[in-house]
Design a protein around this motif. Sequence first.
Motif, mmCIF file in Angstrom:
data_model
loop_
_atom_site.group_PDB
_atom_site.id
_atom_site.type_symbol
_atom_site.label_atom_id
_atom_site.label_comp_id
_atom_site.label_asym_id
_atom_site.label_seq_id
_atom_site.Cartn_x
_atom_site.Cartn_y
_atom_site.Cartn_z
ATOM 1 N N PRO A 109 30.538 -53.903 -30.375
ATOM 2 C CA PRO A 109 29.176 -53.787 -29.839
ATOM 3 C C PRO A 109 29.039 -54.167 -28.361
ATOM 4 O O PRO A 109 28.117 -53.728 -27.684
ATOM 5 C CB PRO A 109 28.365 -54.744 -30.714
ATOM 6 C CG PRO A 109 29.136 -54.856 -31.976
ATOM 7 C CD PRO A 109 30.575 -54.738 -31.575
ATOM 8 N N TYR A 110 29.963 -54.971 -27.858
ATOM 9 C CA TYR A 110 29.918 -55.371 -26.450
ATOM 10 C C TYR A 110 30.529 -54.321 -25.533
ATOM 11 O O TYR A 110 30.319 -54.356 -24.332
ATOM 12 C CB TYR A 110 30.637 -56.717 -26.252
ATOM 13 C CG TYR A 110 29.935 -57.838 -26.973
ATOM 14 C CD1 TYR A 110 28.878 -58.509 -26.374
ATOM 15 C CD2 TYR A 110 30.299 -58.186 -28.264
ATOM 16 C CE1 TYR A 110 28.206 -59.519 -27.036
ATOM 17 C CE2 TYR A 110 29.633 -59.195 -28.943
ATOM 18 C CZ TYR A 110 28.593 -59.849 -28.323
ATOM 19 O OH TYR A 110 27.928 -60.848 -28.996
ATOM 20 N N GLY A 111 31.308 -53.405 -26.116
ATOM 21 C CA GLY A 111 31.945 -52.338 -25.347
ATOM 22 C C GLY A 111 33.392 -52.672 -25.020
ATOM 23 O O GLY A 111 33.646 -53.464 -24.118
ATOM 24 N N ILE A 112 34.291 -52.090 -25.774
ATOM 25 C CA ILE A 112 35.709 -52.305 -25.500
ATOM 26 C C ILE A 112 36.124 -51.334 -24.407
ATOM 27 O O ILE A 112 36.036 -50.123 -24.571
ATOM 28 C CB ILE A 112 36.565 -52.127 -26.777
ATOM 29 C CG1 ILE A 112 36.215 -53.236 -27.769
ATOM 30 C CG2 ILE A 112 38.054 -52.136 -26.427
ATOM 31 C CD1 ILE A 112 36.927 -53.160 -29.092
ATOM 32 N N LYS A 113 36.552 -51.899 -23.292
ATOM 33 C CA LYS A 113 36.930 -51.120 -22.122
ATOM 34 C C LYS A 113 38.377 -50.634 -22.229
ATOM 35 O O LYS A 113 38.702 -49.531 -21.814
ATOM 36 C CB LYS A 113 36.749 -52.004 -20.888
ATOM 37 C CG LYS A 113 36.799 -51.318 -19.571
ATOM 38 C CD LYS A 113 36.430 -52.309 -18.469
ATOM 39 C CE LYS A 113 36.442 -51.638 -17.124
ATOM 40 N NZ LYS A 113 36.093 -52.591 -16.051
ATOM 41 N N GLU A 114 39.236 -51.475 -22.800
ATOM 42 C CA GLU A 114 40.656 -51.158 -22.915
ATOM 43 C C GLU A 114 41.256 -52.046 -23.995
ATOM 44 O O GLU A 114 40.800 -53.167 -24.219
ATOM 45 C CB GLU A 114 41.341 -51.430 -21.570
ATOM 46 C CG GLU A 114 42.707 -50.883 -21.439
ATOM 47 C CD GLU A 114 43.255 -51.059 -20.017
ATOM 48 O OE1 GLU A 114 44.423 -50.726 -19.824
ATOM 49 O OE2 GLU A 114 42.522 -51.522 -19.120
ATOM 50 N N MET A 115 42.301 -51.530 -24.666
ATOM 51 C CA MET A 115 42.943 -52.319 -25.706
ATOM 52 C C MET A 115 44.420 -51.947 -25.799
ATOM 53 O O MET A 115 44.783 -50.780 -25.662
ATOM 54 C CB MET A 115 42.262 -52.058 -27.058
ATOM 55 C CG MET A 115 42.851 -52.836 -28.198
ATOM 56 S SD MET A 115 41.880 -52.751 -29.707
ATOM 57 C CE MET A 115 41.790 -51.004 -30.012
ATOM 58 N N ALA A 116 45.272 -52.947 -26.038
ATOM 59 C CA ALA A 116 46.701 -52.719 -26.280
ATOM 60 C C ALA A 116 47.101 -53.579 -27.470
ATOM 61 O O ALA A 116 46.738 -54.753 -27.555
ATOM 62 C CB ALA A 116 47.524 -53.103 -25.057
ATOM 63 N N ARG A 117 47.851 -52.961 -28.410
ATOM 64 C CA ARG A 117 48.309 -53.679 -29.607
ATOM 65 C C ARG A 117 49.823 -53.546 -29.721
ATOM 66 O O ARG A 117 50.380 -52.503 -29.406
ATOM 67 C CB ARG A 117 47.646 -53.111 -30.854
ATOM 68 C CG ARG A 117 46.154 -53.358 -30.868
ATOM 69 C CD ARG A 117 45.470 -52.681 -32.017
ATOM 70 N NE ARG A 117 45.757 -53.325 -33.285
ATOM 71 C CZ ARG A 117 45.088 -53.062 -34.397
ATOM 72 N NH1 ARG A 117 44.102 -52.176 -34.383
ATOM 73 N NH2 ARG A 117 45.401 -53.675 -35.519
ATOM 74 N N THR A 118 50.457 -54.595 -30.214
ATOM 75 C CA THR A 118 51.913 -54.580 -30.333
ATOM 76 C C THR A 118 52.399 -53.867 -31.581
ATOM 77 O O THR A 118 53.527 -53.415 -31.624
ATOM 78 C CB THR A 118 52.483 -56.012 -30.388
ATOM 79 O OG1 THR A 118 51.943 -56.675 -31.530
ATOM 80 C CG2 THR A 118 52.197 -56.760 -29.119
ATOM 81 N N GLY A 119 51.612 -53.817 -32.608
ATOM 82 C CA GLY A 119 52.110 -53.386 -33.904
ATOM 83 C C GLY A 119 52.622 -54.607 -34.639
ATOM 84 O O GLY A 119 52.774 -55.688 -34.071
ATOM 85 N N LEU A 120 52.897 -54.439 -35.908
ATOM 86 C CA LEU A 120 53.297 -55.542 -36.766
ATOM 87 C C LEU A 120 54.762 -55.903 -36.570
ATOM 88 O O LEU A 120 55.613 -55.027 -36.474
ATOM 89 C CB LEU A 120 53.073 -55.119 -38.230
ATOM 90 C CG LEU A 120 53.124 -56.215 -39.269
ATOM 91 C CD1 LEU A 120 51.891 -57.099 -39.134
ATOM 92 C CD2 LEU A 120 53.175 -55.600 -40.652
ATOM 93 N N THR A 121 55.043 -57.185 -36.504
ATOM 94 C CA THR A 121 56.419 -57.660 -36.577
ATOM 95 C C THR A 121 56.475 -58.649 -37.726
ATOM 96 O O THR A 121 55.513 -59.388 -37.956
ATOM 97 C CB THR A 121 56.900 -58.263 -35.237
ATOM 98 O OG1 THR A 121 58.297 -58.464 -35.291
ATOM 99 C CG2 THR A 121 56.194 -59.530 -34.888
ATOM 100 N N ALA A 122 57.570 -58.623 -38.496
ATOM 101 C CA ALA A 122 57.609 -59.415 -39.724
ATOM 102 C C ALA A 122 59.028 -59.731 -40.152
ATOM 103 O O ALA A 122 59.968 -59.029 -39.779
ATOM 104 C CB ALA A 122 56.923 -58.632 -40.848
ATOM 105 N N PHE A 123 59.163 -60.783 -40.941
ATOM 106 C CA PHE A 123 60.403 -61.062 -41.654
ATOM 107 C C PHE A 123 60.100 -61.918 -42.872
ATOM 108 O O PHE A 123 59.023 -62.506 -42.963
ATOM 109 C CB PHE A 123 61.495 -61.664 -40.768
ATOM 110 C CG PHE A 123 61.148 -62.926 -40.026
ATOM 111 C CD1 PHE A 123 61.003 -64.140 -40.672
ATOM 112 C CD2 PHE A 123 61.013 -62.902 -38.655
ATOM 113 C CE1 PHE A 123 60.718 -65.296 -39.981
ATOM 114 C CE2 PHE A 123 60.739 -64.049 -37.942
ATOM 115 C CZ PHE A 123 60.590 -65.260 -38.614
ATOM 116 N N PRO A 124 61.063 -61.989 -43.822
ATOM 117 C CA PRO A 124 60.831 -62.756 -45.054
ATOM 118 C C PRO A 124 60.647 -64.244 -44.768
ATOM 119 O O PRO A 124 61.231 -64.795 -43.843
ATOM 120 C CB PRO A 124 62.113 -62.520 -45.864
ATOM 121 C CG PRO A 124 62.679 -61.261 -45.324
ATOM 122 C CD PRO A 124 62.324 -61.255 -43.868
#
Length: 174
Positions: A142-157
């Motif tokens: 609602p505030y207005g996302i101007k730009e976004m970057a996401r890494t994606g999931l990283t995981a291990f047991p």
Amino acid sequence: MKKRIVTAFVLNQSGVLNRVTGLFTKRQFNIESITVGHTETEGVSRMTFVVYVEDDRQIEQLIKQLNKQIDVLKVSDITDQAIVARELALIKVLSNGQTRTEINGIIEPFRASVIDMSRDSVTVQVTGDTEKVEAMIELLKPYGIKEMARTGLTAFPRGTQKSVTELKQYTLFK
């Protein structure tokens, strides 16, 4: 469609990422997210893929095909294991003097932080599971996302599952 999390230990060499993702393309898998980084073993990287499959047979076939690749040391579907999984997002949100206080109030319960600020925007950093990141994004829209970057999931047991010692021994013999 079922979400699957697959990890692959690979030799850290030029072209490996291209060959591995090419295999996904040939099998018509859409990679939802991919993260790649060095491991504690020199010369070995970990790739974490999030893919959607129609049935377990598809993921089994994908794992078999990945294991045939010469630069791939070990592949695991860790979806059904107890795992530690995180994602990072940087979100630049439009803001002015009035909305900054509101935005800080929104991000505080998420343990997110403001990492950059300008006259007309703030950049928020949030880490956590995908659902947490998605919830934060929804509250900031609602505030207005101007730009976004996401890494994606990283995981291990978690804990002692699938010891990395196995990998170290495996790399010596492959």
